[in-house]
Each structure stands twice: as structure tokens, then as C-alpha cells.
Design a protein around this motif. Sequence first.
Motif: not given
Length: 209
Positions: A5, A9, A52, A71-72, A75-76, A78-79, A118
Motif C-alpha cells: 500500500v 501511494l 485526473n 485498486v491501483g 488510485a492512479n 485520483a492521485l 507502483y
Amino acid sequence: MPRRVTQLLVGLILYGAGTAFTLQAGLGVDPWTVLAEGLSERVGLGVGWVTNLLGAAVLLAWLPLRQHPRVGTVANIALVGTSMQATLAVLPRPDTIVGQASMLASGVVLVAIASGLYIGAHFGPGPRDGLMTGLHARLGAPIWLCRLTVEGTVLVIGWWLGGTVGIGTVVFAVCIGPLVHVALPLFDVPVRSRTVAAELAAARVRVLR
């Protein structure tokens, strides 16, 4: 799991920061950032926020390709752009060619390290990588051809919209594959799942091609 995790991140945040470095260098950026920059100029949103939104739009293109986000992937979306926007807010633009070259080199290296982090966390591909592998699976075309077609189209559209294409675009294209190939083994988290191991192997193939 905590290490995975954390890697995910940190890797995604560093990816956005590294992309911001290449953008501020002003010498040209990778194709998807060219498109994000061009769209940013037209719609008046920050390039990070556009990144984004582009990620979310590309994810929708997964539906007919029968790709499944993990999940990745989310997250990609969003981040990366958020980190890019935050970095651009504090990163000065260099005013000499030496400063520009140094910032470009730093950005490319950061993106490579971030990719190793990542991808090595094994939480799934980013939306853009998933698009290319999905096209490969559905059409049977080689990954290199899918990547060339998609990124070439994105680059032309982004340049037409006003994105920055230059020597930095070439440097990124030439250097990122070998650098990520070095970074991947350094940050790979050993896992027992055959599916995850297969994903890492596919990621290495995409980098080399």
C-alpha cells in the motif's frame, strides 16, 4: 500488505511530481501529458485536474474491452493528477537551458522510480496501460502497435490543442523504458499469486516495447 500500500501511494504521488518536473522544464512532455496540457489550455482547468479527468475517461473505454479495474487503477486516477497539480503550484520554472535540462532529467528519473514502485506493488495497471493491453487482447495486435497507435494519436491531438512537444518528448520516449526496466526489480514485492506475477511480467513487456 502495508509495504504494498505504501509503495502504491508513494509511487503514484511521485509519478505526478515527476510529470510536473518534465512539464515545468518546458522542453516537451510525454504524449498523454501533451494532451492534458492542450486540453488544459482550452478548458481553463489545471493540467493536473485534466489529467485526473482524462484517466477517468480512459477508464470508461475499458468497458467495451472487458477490462476490469483494480485498486491501483482507481488510485492512479485520483492521485497522479492531484500530485501533479500540487507540485506545479510550488515548482518554479527554470530560466536557463541548463536548469530546464536538469529539471527534465529529474522528472524522467522520478517517473521511472515511481513506475517501479507502483507496478511493483501489484495493485493493477493504470488506466492508460490497461487501455493498451485491452486493445491487444481484443484486437490481437502487438502491444507495441497498440501503444504506438494510441500514444501517436494522443500526441497529435494534444499538440494541435497547444500541448508542448519537443526534445523532452523524445528524451522521455527513449529513456523511460530502460529506466523503468531497471527500477522494476528494485521495488518488486514478492507475492505468491500467479495472476499478480503474470501482471508484472506483462508490465515488463510493455516497458520494453
